[in-house]
Design a protein around this motif. Structure first.
Motif, short mmCIF file in Angstrom:
data_model
loop_
_atom_site.label_atom_id
_atom_site.label_comp_id
_atom_site.label_asym_id
_atom_site.label_seq_id
_atom_site.Cartn_x
_atom_site.Cartn_y
_atom_site.Cartn_z
N ALA A 1 0.82 -1.21 -0.10
CA ALA A 1 0.00 -0.08 0.02
C ALA A 1 0.81 1.25 0.02
O ALA A 1 0.63 2.12 -0.84
CB ALA A 1 -0.83 -0.01 1.16
N LEU A 2 2.05 1.29 0.80
CA LEU A 2 3.11 2.20 0.76
C LEU A 2 3.56 2.43 -0.46
O LEU A 2 3.86 3.48 -0.93
CB LEU A 2 3.84 2.24 1.88
CG LEU A 2 3.39 2.28 3.31
CD1 LEU A 2 4.35 1.81 4.36
CD2 LEU A 2 2.96 3.77 3.71
N ALA A 3 3.82 1.51 -1.18
CA ALA A 3 4.59 1.49 -2.63
C ALA A 3 3.60 2.36 -3.52
O ALA A 3 4.16 2.95 -4.24
CB ALA A 3 4.88 0.18 -2.83
N VAL A 4 2.26 1.79 -3.47
CA VAL A 4 1.26 2.61 -4.54
C VAL A 4 1.38 4.12 -3.99
O VAL A 4 1.33 4.89 -5.08
CB VAL A 4 0.04 1.89 -4.25
CG1 VAL A 4 -1.18 2.79 -4.99
CG2 VAL A 4 0.00 0.33 -4.58
N GLU A 5 1.38 4.37 -2.61
CA GLU A 5 1.12 5.98 -2.35
C GLU A 5 2.57 6.55 -2.79
O GLU A 5 2.27 7.57 -3.36
CB GLU A 5 0.88 6.06 -0.86
CG GLU A 5 -0.38 5.63 -0.52
CD GLU A 5 -0.56 5.97 1.14
OE1 GLU A 5 -0.13 7.24 1.50
OE2 GLU A 5 -0.65 5.31 1.79
N LEU A 6 3.55 5.90 -2.65
CA LEU A 6 4.84 6.40 -3.01
C LEU A 6 4.92 6.72 -4.76
O LEU A 6 5.41 7.83 -4.99
CB LEU A 6 6.05 5.61 -2.58
CG LEU A 6 7.44 5.90 -2.12
CD1 LEU A 6 7.40 7.06 -1.18
CD2 LEU A 6 8.26 4.79 -1.69
N LEU B 1 2.22 -5.13 -9.10
CA LEU B 1 1.41 -4.25 -8.42
C LEU B 1 1.30 -3.19 -9.02
O LEU B 1 0.28 -2.29 -9.29
CB LEU B 1 2.09 -4.11 -7.08
CG LEU B 1 1.30 -3.13 -6.02
CD1 LEU B 1 -0.08 -3.90 -5.41
CD2 LEU B 1 1.99 -2.54 -4.87
N LEU B 2 2.52 -2.36 -9.46
CA LEU B 2 2.49 -0.98 -9.84
C LEU B 2 2.40 -1.00 -11.42
O LEU B 2 2.01 0.02 -11.99
CB LEU B 2 4.05 -0.56 -9.64
CG LEU B 2 4.08 -0.18 -8.26
CD1 LEU B 2 5.60 0.23 -7.86
CD2 LEU B 2 3.09 0.56 -7.48
N GLY B 3 2.35 -2.26 -12.00
CA GLY B 3 2.11 -2.30 -13.60
C GLY B 3 3.12 -1.45 -14.42
O GLY B 3 3.00 -1.10 -15.47
N ALA B 4 4.38 -1.41 -13.70
CA ALA B 4 5.79 -0.88 -14.24
C ALA B 4 6.62 -1.50 -13.80
O ALA B 4 6.83 -1.88 -12.54
CB ALA B 4 5.83 0.58 -13.87
N PRO B 5 7.95 -1.48 -14.55
CA PRO B 5 9.12 -2.19 -14.08
C PRO B 5 9.85 -1.15 -13.13
O PRO B 5 10.79 -0.46 -13.59
CB PRO B 5 9.88 -2.48 -15.32
CG PRO B 5 9.39 -1.65 -16.42
CD PRO B 5 7.85 -1.02 -15.91
N VAL B 6 9.50 -1.05 -11.81
CA VAL B 6 10.15 -0.09 -10.71
C VAL B 6 11.18 -0.90 -10.39
O VAL B 6 11.30 -2.02 -10.12
CB VAL B 6 9.10 0.18 -9.98
CG1 VAL B 6 8.77 -0.82 -8.91
CG2 VAL B 6 9.64 1.51 -9.01
#
Lengths: 270, 270
Positions: free
Chosen positions: B138-143, B188-193
């Motif tokens: 959840a924090l990763a999404v917010e970030l 989760l982010l739908g992007a290669p982070v």
């Protein structure tokens, strides 16, 4: 992870000689050494034994006379396996069967007859080693079905995805797939199936002890984090063995405190 | 994995003294040692610096005068960071920001202004460390959203899930969650982070060098297999450093042959 010693195999010259003379002592000594080093089970690898059933039974009896650990009866010879199971008083695990028709037909019924756990290898019916994860997963499903059709309860199946030697061209790709298969098997099969992997396979070939251990020590935590249940390994590789315990602590589901980690030597300093 | 040295920090007495005297030599020597040992980037950790902006700029200039490696500017002080970025000619990465309001407001704009990569920590806005994977996700999404709202391209964000000291009660659980978060972030982010993790955190506290290294050597391959991109570590831990290379080989997407593995010392014997 349960630590299974792969140190007892018939191609070891000392063991071969002992068997030729029906001398139990070198087998006893080796197995005691393994148990003292931390083995929690012993794999009895028959290799290409002649007069196999008698010799294999002799090995089983010698080992169970020396240590009270579970035994993995590691032979593709159904007669030897039958003879070993007949004399085995320890907890026995058959190692193992695959989709190869002869193995399904001769080995699988022995698991039923003796009510023991059995290891299934992720190999094609013609014994080819799969490379990609998808291939391995399909084989796992077939293996699981063969097992269930034989009337065996799924919780008795242990899957071995067959670690490849790094000297193979496809070794790296294969062993990456092994990690993903171990992680995904429970979801795929819809059942908590146990897994085993042979760590010594990694360094097969003309590789020094030090480099074998480097490979083992890099790959073992990856296997552990994927959820591996049993590791078949050279228990005389002290570095690798210690690492099993550190991995277990890092992956424990219990709530450890710092001091509780002390017994395995990773917590506060002495 | 990219190896980032965490060896340069101001709480090191030798470095503190050098800074007090404006003497670049100890910093130069340390950084050269790190580079020779295998560091591929240097984290410049300002710690609780007084007269921070000037001193931090001095550190950046000294380090880039000694080695031509990317630099991680590791400070929570926006003025120091600004001063460091102003003099930095090497590739710079800001280390880093979190959802803490002050950091979002002061640090994030500097990434925009200087067009550099920036590390985001998975911490609650009040700096609490999350324990469970779901909390971290959840924090990763917010970030990620905070980052995007600031107008920064997602490929410039590097996420640090913050490895916990094993001495914490929740350390084991937290660090297991870190593995799962690193594995699942791209989906989760739908992007290669990209991701970074600080390996030295594991052994924070009164732990011997040997035990620190045992923990690092068990956890590093787990991080690697989860897909970690950058490892922040003590590059003078030779055992851990060598293991990074073995892990990279085991997880390589290239098709290696046995002999091509030679340069990193895990293939055939000399």
């Amino acid at each position: 992870m349960i630590i299974v010693a792969d140190n007892l195999h018939v191609i070891d010259p000392g063991i071969a000689q002992a068997l030729a003379k029906d001398d139990p002592e070198p087998v006893r000594q080796l197995v005691l050494h393994c148990a003292r080093s931390g083995a929690q089970a012993i794999d009895i690898n028959s290799g290409p034994l002649k007069r196999t059933p008698e010799k294999f039974a002799f090995l089983v009896q010698t080992v169970q006379g020396a240590v009270s650990l579970p035994l993995l009866l590691d032979t593709a010879n159904a007669d030897a396996l039958g003879a070993g199971l007949a004399v085995c008083r320890s907890k026995a695990i058959i190692n193992g069967f695959s989709l190869e028709p002869a193995k399904k037909e001769t080995i699988l019924p022995l698991a039923m007859e003796h009510g023991v756990d059995i290891i299934g290898y992720l190999l094609h019916p013609d014994s080819r080693v799969p490379i990609e994860a998808q291939e391995m997963m399909a084989l796992a499903v077939e293996l699981f079905e063969a097992y269930s059709r034989a009337g065996l309860p799924p919780e008795r199946l242990i899957i071995d995805p067959v670690v490849a030697p790094m000297s193979w061209d496809s070794g790296i790709r294969h062993n990456q797939a092994v990690l993903s298969v171990i992680r995904n098997l429970p979801d795929l099969l819809g059942a908590p199936v146990r897994t085993i992997a042979g760590l010594s396979n990694l360094g097969s070939g003309p590789v020094s002890r030090q480099r074998k251990i480097q490979l083992e020590c890099a790959y073992l935590p990856m296997l552990a984090a994927s959820g591996l249940d049993m590791v078949l390994m050279n228990v005389l590789h002290a570095e690798t063995l210690h690492l099993v315990r550190v991995c277990d602590a890092l992956l424990s589901q219990k709530v450890f405190s710092w001091t509780e980690l002390d017994p395995i030597g990773i917590a506060a300093d002495p």
